[in-house]
Design an enzyme around this catalytic site. Structure first.
Site, PDB file in Angstrom:
ATOM      1  N   HIS A 196      74.137 -50.108 -50.859  1.00 18.92           N
ATOM      2  CA  HIS A 196      74.883 -50.867 -49.862  1.00 18.92           C
ATOM      3  C   HIS A 196      74.032 -52.030 -49.377  1.00 18.92           C
ATOM      4  O   HIS A 196      72.898 -51.847 -48.942  1.00 18.92           O
ATOM      5  CB  HIS A 196      75.271 -49.956 -48.691  1.00 18.92           C
ATOM      6  CG  HIS A 196      76.270 -48.909 -49.095  1.00 18.92           C
ATOM      7  ND1 HIS A 196      76.245 -47.630 -48.614  1.00 18.92           N
ATOM      8  CD2 HIS A 196      77.316 -48.976 -49.965  1.00 18.92           C
ATOM      9  CE1 HIS A 196      77.252 -46.946 -49.169  1.00 18.92           C
ATOM     10  NE2 HIS A 196      77.915 -47.739 -49.985  1.00 18.92           N
ATOM     11  N   GLU A 199      71.782 -52.598 -45.776  1.00 16.71           N
ATOM     12  CA  GLU A 199      70.924 -51.511 -45.316  1.00 16.71           C
ATOM     13  C   GLU A 199      69.460 -51.798 -45.666  1.00 16.71           C
ATOM     14  O   GLU A 199      68.808 -51.059 -46.395  1.00 16.71           O
ATOM     15  CB  GLU A 199      71.442 -50.196 -45.930  1.00 16.71           C
ATOM     16  CG  GLU A 199      72.881 -49.928 -45.482  1.00 16.71           C
ATOM     17  CD  GLU A 199      73.573 -48.757 -46.154  1.00 16.71           C
ATOM     18  OE1 GLU A 199      72.882 -47.929 -46.784  1.00 16.71           O
ATOM     19  OE2 GLU A 199      74.801 -48.665 -46.054  1.00 16.71           O
ATOM     20  N   HIS A 326      69.439 -45.004 -48.091  1.00 16.47           N
ATOM     21  CA  HIS A 326      70.390 -45.788 -47.305  1.00 16.47           C
ATOM     22  C   HIS A 326      69.915 -45.841 -45.858  1.00 16.47           C
ATOM     23  O   HIS A 326      68.983 -45.171 -45.467  1.00 16.47           O
ATOM     24  CB  HIS A 326      71.779 -45.121 -47.311  1.00 16.47           C
ATOM     25  CG  HIS A 326      72.493 -45.160 -48.626  1.00 16.47           C
ATOM     26  ND1 HIS A 326      73.714 -45.748 -48.793  1.00 16.47           N
ATOM     27  CD2 HIS A 326      72.176 -44.647 -49.844  1.00 16.47           C
ATOM     28  CE1 HIS A 326      74.125 -45.606 -50.056  1.00 16.47           C
ATOM     29  NE2 HIS A 326      73.197 -44.938 -50.713  1.00 16.47           N
ATOM     30  N   GLU A 393      69.432 -41.235 -44.906  1.00 16.07           N
ATOM     31  CA  GLU A 393      70.040 -42.301 -44.078  1.00 16.07           C
ATOM     32  C   GLU A 393      69.084 -42.551 -42.919  1.00 16.07           C
ATOM     33  O   GLU A 393      69.030 -41.779 -41.975  1.00 16.07           O
ATOM     34  CB  GLU A 393      71.391 -41.825 -43.523  1.00 16.07           C
ATOM     35  CG  GLU A 393      72.440 -41.517 -44.582  1.00 16.07           C
ATOM     36  CD  GLU A 393      73.210 -42.744 -45.014  1.00 16.07           C
ATOM     37  OE1 GLU A 393      72.828 -43.860 -44.573  1.00 16.07           O
ATOM     38  OE2 GLU A 393      74.160 -42.598 -45.797  1.00 16.07           O
TER      39      GLU A 393
HETATM   40 ZN    ZN Z   1      74.742 -46.853 -47.466  1.00 26.52          ZN
END
Ligand code: ZN
Length: 779
Positions: A196, A199, A326, A393
């Site tokens: 993504h 990020e 991420h 994350e």
């Molecule tokens: Zn992500």
């Protein structure tokens, strides 16, 4: 000519459409509905904070919030323009870097596998709000290779022909001892970031980790052992088009483009790469068929060049573990994404170990976020390729402020490093400081840490490298729980009396299910630099300790055979506050330059309201001062270092007494319980206590020599085989080829630290041959 006129107008309109889409910081109340309902309503819910069943808070586009509002959800808005807030706030803040409080190599207590809190010297901040522009990122990979060509490869395209929609390759690098070769048999791990585009802190924590590996290889023997035997692969920017798009629209950071840059042909752009992988692609409501959606899955599984490149790379390697990094949410997500279940308990076991310092919440998408996601990288990597793949994350927002980047980088450091140790696997053996001579027996303490899931016996064996060794006392097989460690003292019987300066050299090996790790020990006999101030093997019971109603010697457990000391020798512990204190004060003379307390310990203590500690006090009426050791943990309620929880294996503790040089004090072991011990736990045990100090003139007597590595390809061979070796820097090496009877067939001088040598074997009879790599400092 028509095309030339149309193109700029189209771009202009597209920019207007994009710029109207504000990003908001909002909380969406669930009011009895589920996260899955939110996702069905058109929300990207991968990242953010989920209060199960109550609300979900994150940063959303206005389009997403309109959809969710239409579906009847209540929304609180905290900030209507996250990008403006980011720029405003970030401008007021300063970059941060942390330096180590003390040089660890100067400490008399060292442990292995412990992480450094120091920001790598080469780590820099980028010009995009502290994050790197794409060009800066590539320059960093080039700089790493220029500075450490023996440890990191040049960047190379992930795929030899495929390019992104905008014509870019993905780049990868390999970090290992021979970084330009894919060495057969070395364990592999993969780290990716920027599936993504928005990020960027996931990219920086990988760069931080990579610099740490490169800068510390030479000075950290554990890291050297790790990198000599593993290959760590990095694809730090998987979605360059999306990343560059954000950099173009928001050059100071804060760009919120998530997907890649496919032209969907309907005025919308982008596919969510983390919904495009081909395992249960498009099932249920775990992704969206709508092109404008943030979780648009693409027209087909693996329709995108970015996921195709990643697929080919995974298929060409044998990764034991993959971290697809991420931001944000301080979580670690793992399969399954597409349904509410976890495919193997191994995911949970490893996740607990990988997040033991960060404390990230871990689990499947459903467990951590309460919804399903299909077509994710992790589902495909595990479902199709049997790789343990995780999605950490990191952080609390997509664009953490510049002074938060360093902390977020650190929060992932132990996870990143532990993943590499897990890839290596097996039971790693290492000698500890403090070997001593008892008559003609050398007593050398060792520690074995298991980087593996599941218990299996670990077999310990030794090989003499110097002829002053008569025999080794056998060591019973060790059984070690997942990621735990165990200690033992090797007893080496010497054939005669050692002369000062004489070396005892041997290899210790730990074999677990066929996988062998080795540690070469060279111990030089010198009068000990440490002077023993207090020594107690606890065999005489109370001995040096004041009489005590609770504490006492026991035969229930003992590190050295016989007895150990425990808080509750006859039973489990009860509610108490109890101190074991020395009869007399211990003195460390003023000319001491270093002092330490060593002992072996195990414990089982309720982690809620109970704890054990080692304390000193300079007078009976003085306040007790708790000591910090390599095995203590920080209890934030007490704001002190303690022993709590379960640690059922003897392990050597070492506590730095550098703050007490020239002082006299009582030494105290305490066991405190306010819980009443409802689980019937057994308390704290210690054995073989030594308090010692040294003065300036001392020298360390046991040294680890960097492991020399040799591998042969092919093996078995006929005609010829190619030997690859890596040894110690700046030291000459010699390779001996030995037949089964011990006869040396060939001796080869190796001038370099590492390299390859083609060995002609055509004239040799069939059989087993050994090779041994020597340097003038070890084998
Ligand atoms: Zn992500």
């Amino acid at each position: 000519m028509k095309h030339k006129l149309l193109l700029p107008i189209f771009l202009f309109l597209s920019f207007i459409a994009r710029s109207q889409e504000k990003i908001l910081d909002a909380r969406i109340w669930l009011d009895g509905r589920t996260m899955q309902d939110l996702v069905v309503a058109g929300l990207e819910a991968d990242h953010g904070f989920y209060e199960p069943g109550v609300y979900f808070r994150s940063e959303f586009s206005s389009l997403e919030l309109i959809r969710v509002k239409k579906a009847g959800f209540r929304i609180d808005t905290f900030e209507t323009d996250v990008q403006a807030r980011y720029l405003r706030e970030n401008a007021r803040r300063q970059p941060v870097r942390t330096v180590a409080a003390a040089d660890r190599s100067q400490s008399p207590c060292e442990d292995f596998g412990s992480a450094s809190a120091e920001t790598p010297v080469n780590y820099t901040y980028g010009s995009m709000g502290g994050y790197y522009t794409y060009e800066e990122y590539l320059a960093i990979l080039d700089d790493m290779h220029a500075k450490f060509p023996h440890l990191i490869s040049e960047r190379k395209p992930v795929h030899e022909s495929l390019l992104t929609h905008e014509g870019r390759p993905q780049w990868f690098v390999r970090i290992s001892d021979n970084p330009n070769t894919d060495e057969t048999g070395e364990a592999e791990a993969l780290y990716t970031a920027i599936h993504h585009a928005r990020e960027p802190n996931s990219l920086t924590h990988l760069i931080y980790f990579m610099w740490h590996l490169l800068e510390n290889y030479d000075r950290d023997p554990d890291l050297r052992y790790l990198l000599n035997q593993t290959e760590l692969y990095f694809i730090p920017c998987l979605n360059p088009d999306g990343y560059i798009y954000n950099q173009t629209t928001n050059p100071d950071g804060g760009g919120f483009w998530r997907k890649n840059r496919r032209d969907n042909g309907d005025g919308t752009f982008g596919v969510d790469l983390n919904r495009n992988y081909g395992y249960n692609w498009g099932v249920g409501n775990g992704s969206s068929p709508t092109t404008s959606s943030e979780v648009y899955r693409g027209p087909a599984a693996f329709s995108e060049p970015e996921t195709q490149m990643a697929r080919a790379f995974i298929e060409a390697h044998n990764f034991e573990v993959v971290l697809n990094c991420h931001t944000s949410g301080n979580k670690m997500v793992h399969p399954w994404g597409y349904e509410n279940s976890v495919p193997t308990p191994d995911f949970t076991t490893l996740a607990e170990w990988l997040t033991r310092e960060s404390g990230y919440l871990h689990g499947s998408c459903w467990q951590t976020l309460g919804y399903l996601a299909c077509g994710t990288s992790d589902d495909w990597m595990y479902g199709e390729k049997d790789r343990l793949a995780y999605t950490p994350e990191t952080g609390t927002s997509f664009w953490p402020f510049i002074d938060q980047i360093d902390g977020n980088n650190k929060s992932m450091f132990q996870t990143n490093l532990s993943a590499a140790w897990y890839a290596l696997g097996g039971a790693v053996i290492r000698h500890l400081p403090g070997a001593s001579l008892n008559g003609n027996v050398l007593q050398a303490p060792f520690k074995v840490r298991q980087y593996e899931i599941g218990t299996a016996p670990v077999q310990i064996s030794f090989e003499a490298l110097s002829n002053n060794i008569a025999s080794f006392a056998p060591v019973a097989n060790l059984t070690i729980e997942d990621f735990e460690s165990s200690s033992f003292v090797a007893l080496i019987n010497l054939s005669g009396t050692l002369q000062p300066g004489e070396e005892v050299r041997f290899v210790a090996r730990a074999e677990r299910q066929g996988q062998i790790h080795a540690d070469t020990v060279v111990w030089e006999f010198q009068p000990s630099p440490y002077v023993v101030a207090v020594e107690d093997d606890l065999e005489s019971g109370s001995g040096i300790w004041s009489p005590n109603t609770f504490w006492g010697a026991t035969t229930e457990y003992a590190f050295s055979p016989g007895k150990s000391m425990t808080d509750s020798p006859n039973d489990v512990y009860t509610e108490m506050e109890n101190f074991l204190i020395t009869k007399d004060k211990v003195a460390i003379p003023p000319d001491a330059t270093e002092a330490r307390l060593r002992f072996f310990a195990l414990w089982d203590i309720d982690p809620g309201l109970d704890w054990a500690q080692v304390l000193v006090k300079t007078d009976l009426n003085a306040v007790e001062e708790p000591l910090q050791g390599s095995l203590t943990t920080y209890n934030s309620n007490l704001a002190q270092y303690v022993y709590e929880g379960t640690h059922l294996y003897w392990e050597e503790e070492c506590m730095d007494l550098g703050a007490y040089l020239g002082q006299k004090f009582y030494l105290i072991f305490s066991m405190i319980s306010f819980s009443g011990n409802p689980d019937g736990r057994d308390g704290f045990y210690f054995d073989d206590l030594v308090l010692e100090y040294r003065t300036e003139s001392g020298v360390h007597t046991i040294e680890l020599h960097p492991e020399c590595q040799v591998s042969a390809q092919p093996n078995p061979a006929s005609g010829q085989t190619r030997l690859h070796w890596s040894g110690e820097q700046g030291v000459g090496h010699q390779l001996d080829i030995v037949d089964a009877s011990g006869k040396i067939l060939q001796q080869i001088a190796l001038p370099e630290d590492s390299g390859a040598y083609t060995l002609q074997t055509a004239g040799w009879p069939a059989g087993v041959y050994w090779y041994r790599l020597y340097s003038d400092r070890g084998v």
